[in-house]
Design a protein around this motif. Sequence first.
Motif, PDB file in Angstrom:
ATOM      1  N   ALA A 156       0.681  -1.327  -0.022  1.00  0.00           N
ATOM      2  CA  ALA A 156       0.136  -0.042  -0.086  1.00  0.00           C
ATOM      3  C   ALA A 156       0.861   1.091  -0.190  1.00  0.00           C
ATOM      4  CB  ALA A 156      -0.901   0.201   1.108  1.00  0.00           C
ATOM      5  N   VAL A 157       1.980   1.278   0.833  1.00  0.00           N
ATOM      6  CA  VAL A 157       2.802   2.393   0.637  1.00  0.00           C
ATOM      7  C   VAL A 157       3.739   2.720  -0.285  1.00  0.00           C
ATOM      8  CG1 VAL A 157       4.671   3.574   2.277  1.00  0.00           C
ATOM      9  CG2 VAL A 157       2.606   2.434   3.290  1.00  0.00           C
ATOM     10  N   PHE A 158       4.295   1.650  -0.458  1.00  0.00           N
ATOM     11  CA  PHE A 158       5.583   1.526  -1.630  1.00  0.00           C
ATOM     12  C   PHE A 158       5.059   0.823  -2.863  1.00  0.00           C
ATOM     13  CE2 PHE A 158       7.699   0.842   2.403  1.00  0.00           C
ATOM     14  CZ  PHE A 158       8.474   1.978   2.606  1.00  0.00           C
ATOM     15  N   GLU A 173       2.364  11.831  10.200  1.00  0.00           N
ATOM     16  CA  GLU A 173       3.430  12.963  10.711  1.00  0.00           C
ATOM     17  C   GLU A 173       4.537  12.610  10.911  1.00  0.00           C
ATOM     18  OE1 GLU A 173       1.315  14.912  14.026  1.00  0.00           O
ATOM     19  OE2 GLU A 173      -0.263  15.531  12.912  1.00  0.00           O
ATOM     20  N   ALA A 174       4.839  11.065  10.995  1.00  0.00           N
ATOM     21  CA  ALA A 174       6.310  10.707  11.305  1.00  0.00           C
ATOM     22  C   ALA A 174       7.115  10.681   9.810  1.00  0.00           C
ATOM     23  CB  ALA A 174       6.185   9.365  11.930  1.00  0.00           C
ATOM     24  N   GLY A 175       6.243  10.772   8.814  1.00  0.00           N
ATOM     25  CA  GLY A 175       6.652  10.859   7.386  1.00  0.00           C
ATOM     26  C   GLY A 175       7.876   9.647   7.260  1.00  0.00           C
ATOM     27  N   GLN A 176       9.066  10.158   6.742  1.00  0.00           N
ATOM     28  CA  GLN A 176      10.044   8.940   6.194  1.00  0.00           C
ATOM     29  C   GLN A 176      10.268   7.800   7.407  1.00  0.00           C
ATOM     30  OE1 GLN A 176      13.258  10.291   4.376  1.00  0.00           O
ATOM     31  NE2 GLN A 176      12.180  11.178   2.742  1.00  0.00           N
ATOM     32  N   ALA A 177      10.163   8.458   8.665  1.00  0.00           N
ATOM     33  CA  ALA A 177      10.369   7.466  10.058  1.00  0.00           C
ATOM     34  C   ALA A 177       9.308   6.166   9.614  1.00  0.00           C
ATOM     35  CB  ALA A 177      10.188   8.036  11.236  1.00  0.00           C
ATOM     36  N   PHE A 178       8.069   6.518   9.250  1.00  0.00           N
ATOM     37  CA  PHE A 178       7.123   5.333   9.485  1.00  0.00           C
ATOM     38  C   PHE A 178       7.459   4.654   8.172  1.00  0.00           C
ATOM     39  CE2 PHE A 178       3.286   4.253   6.713  1.00  0.00           C
ATOM     40  CZ  PHE A 178       2.544   3.446   7.899  1.00  0.00           C
ATOM     41  N   VAL A 183      10.139  -0.736   6.604  1.00  0.00           N
ATOM     42  CA  VAL A 183      11.129  -1.651   5.814  1.00  0.00           C
ATOM     43  C   VAL A 183      12.258  -2.262   6.777  1.00  0.00           C
ATOM     44  CG1 VAL A 183      13.261  -1.055   4.387  1.00  0.00           C
ATOM     45  CG2 VAL A 183      11.170   0.133   3.910  1.00  0.00           C
ATOM     46  N   ALA A 184      12.499  -1.636   8.067  1.00  0.00           N
ATOM     47  CA  ALA A 184      13.150  -2.277   9.020  1.00  0.00           C
ATOM     48  C   ALA A 184      12.415  -3.533   9.652  1.00  0.00           C
ATOM     49  CB  ALA A 184      13.356  -1.476  10.084  1.00  0.00           C
ATOM     50  N   ASP A 185      11.207  -3.560   9.916  1.00  0.00           N
ATOM     51  CA  ASP A 185      10.291  -4.788  10.223  1.00  0.00           C
ATOM     52  C   ASP A 185      10.709  -5.932   9.022  1.00  0.00           C
ATOM     53  OD1 ASP A 185       9.453  -3.967  12.664  1.00  0.00           O
ATOM     54  OD2 ASP A 185       7.435  -3.313  11.875  1.00  0.00           O
ATOM     55  N   LEU A 186      10.539  -5.430   8.068  1.00  0.00           N
ATOM     56  CA  LEU A 186      10.728  -6.476   6.665  1.00  0.00           C
ATOM     57  C   LEU A 186      11.946  -7.038   6.616  1.00  0.00           C
ATOM     58  CD1 LEU A 186       8.540  -4.803   3.755  1.00  0.00           C
ATOM     59  CD2 LEU A 186       7.948  -6.732   5.388  1.00  0.00           C
ATOM     60  N   LYS A 187      13.191  -6.090   7.127  1.00  0.00           N
ATOM     61  CA  LYS A 187      14.489  -6.578   7.057  1.00  0.00           C
ATOM     62  C   LYS A 187      14.677  -7.851   8.081  1.00  0.00           C
ATOM     63  CE  LYS A 187      18.237  -4.572   5.902  1.00  0.00           C
ATOM     64  NZ  LYS A 187      19.390  -3.420   5.948  1.00  0.00           N
ATOM     65  N   ASP A 188      14.145  -7.571   9.206  1.00  0.00           N
ATOM     66  CA  ASP A 188      14.101  -8.365  10.395  1.00  0.00           C
ATOM     67  C   ASP A 188      13.390  -9.620   9.986  1.00  0.00           C
ATOM     68  OD1 ASP A 188      14.341  -8.710  13.337  1.00  0.00           O
ATOM     69  OD2 ASP A 188      12.334  -8.854  13.210  1.00  0.00           O
ATOM     70  N   ALA A 189      12.182  -9.444   9.635  1.00  0.00           N
ATOM     71  CA  ALA A 189      11.278 -10.465   9.064  1.00  0.00           C
ATOM     72  C   ALA A 189      12.361 -11.629   8.291  1.00  0.00           C
ATOM     73  CB  ALA A 189       9.970 -10.356   8.658  1.00  0.00           C
ATOM     74  N   VAL A 190      12.678 -11.114   7.159  1.00  0.00           N
ATOM     75  CA  VAL A 190      13.590 -11.807   6.421  1.00  0.00           C
ATOM     76  C   VAL A 190      14.776 -12.661   6.908  1.00  0.00           C
ATOM     77  CG1 VAL A 190      15.446 -11.689   4.301  1.00  0.00           C
ATOM     78  CG2 VAL A 190      13.199 -10.546   4.276  1.00  0.00           C
ATOM     79  N   SER A 191      15.440 -11.842   7.892  1.00  0.00           N
ATOM     80  CA  SER A 191      16.489 -12.560   8.801  1.00  0.00           C
ATOM     81  C   SER A 191      15.808 -13.905   9.637  1.00  0.00           C
ATOM     82  CB  SER A 191      16.836 -11.412   9.649  1.00  0.00           C
ATOM     83  OG  SER A 191      16.008 -11.087  10.690  1.00  0.00           O
ATOM     84  N   ARG A 192      14.603 -13.858  10.167  1.00  0.00           N
ATOM     85  CA  ARG A 192      14.071 -14.930  10.828  1.00  0.00           C
ATOM     86  C   ARG A 192      13.195 -15.800   9.779  1.00  0.00           C
ATOM     87  NH1 ARG A 192      10.012 -13.123  13.688  1.00  0.00           N
ATOM     88  NH2 ARG A 192       9.943 -10.789  13.045  1.00  0.00           N
ATOM     89  N   ARG A 215      16.043   2.814  -0.842  1.00  0.00           N
ATOM     90  CA  ARG A 215      16.954   3.421  -0.069  1.00  0.00           C
ATOM     91  C   ARG A 215      16.790   3.079   1.303  1.00  0.00           C
ATOM     92  NH1 ARG A 215      14.769   7.850  -1.322  1.00  0.00           N
ATOM     93  NH2 ARG A 215      13.729   8.175   0.387  1.00  0.00           N
ATOM     94  N   HIS A 216      15.719   3.028   1.836  1.00  0.00           N
ATOM     95  CA  HIS A 216      15.480   2.403   3.202  1.00  0.00           C
ATOM     96  C   HIS A 216      16.184   1.234   3.598  1.00  0.00           C
ATOM     97  CE1 HIS A 216      13.188   5.710   4.739  1.00  0.00           C
ATOM     98  NE2 HIS A 216      12.255   5.400   3.843  1.00  0.00           N
TER      99      HIS A 216
END
Length: 295
Positions: A156-158, A173-178, A183-192, A215-216
């Motif tokens: 939905a986002v990307f 309101e968190a913008g790019q932090a959201f 992306v960070a969650d998905l990287k963590d999921a890929v590792s597990r 980029r993220h």
Amino acid sequence: MASSRHDFATLLRAWRDRLSPADAGLTVTAGRRAPGLRREELAQLAGLSVDYVLRLEQGRARNPSAQIVGAIARALQLSVAERDQLYRGAGLLPPRDGTVSTHVPAGIQRLAARLGSVPVGVFAADWSLVWWNTLWSALLGDASQLPPSEGNLARAVFGDGAAHAAMPPLRHEAGQAFEAMIVADLKDAVSRYPQDVQLDRLVQESRALSDAFARHWDTETAATLHSSSRKTVQHPRVGEIRLDSDVLVVPNADLRMVTYTAATGSSDAEKLDLLRITLEATEDVTASGKSVRKT
């Protein structure tokens, strides 16, 4: 195969009769005779047609997909062992260990169902939406109308497909932090879950479609801590509504429960109440007309 269809139909009827509609978040009216779920209620919860549920219970519908069996298992609030039994009854292999689970434990479903005045969505480790209540649909759109592969927050986002097109105008309101958190969650999921083919496909397609995702992905090194944030939804019925979004992590089930709330007495809370009242009125009308709403 005929034996498998018979086993599946028997399990489906038995477990439908077992589940209390109250535990499924449904309103129980006076004079109800059926102790468990009605067929149309299971169809509503699983995002299926009543006719298809009937054909499954009669053994006339052949070869239900893994996505359909998973949706039925969640709707019936089955345990992991019961879910696997239902998969085998459908002639399918149960979900393997080492892949992202879309199973929502009954206790989590009961908890989420009791938050009826709050939009609630439950996501798997890859940010696939696996459970949501009717107020979530009223606020953000009915995810059951999307193709199975598109019911994912990252898409939905990307992405540029149905999930992205269906997402209402929304400002975070968190913008790019959201974005970085997803992306960070998905990287963590890929590792597990390194053997999960669908997760790998999601990442590869997102990297190819979105420069922001790529980029993220190349810069985020660890999962970002979830925290409260503010989102603004431009809703076609109530206009602009600003809500607090909270992510509650369910560690043992590897799920994320997302809620939207507003401060009591605020204009945003009044708009959320208006959505809920309108939804309840619509449900009353459709119930009297014997038609079905999808959850």
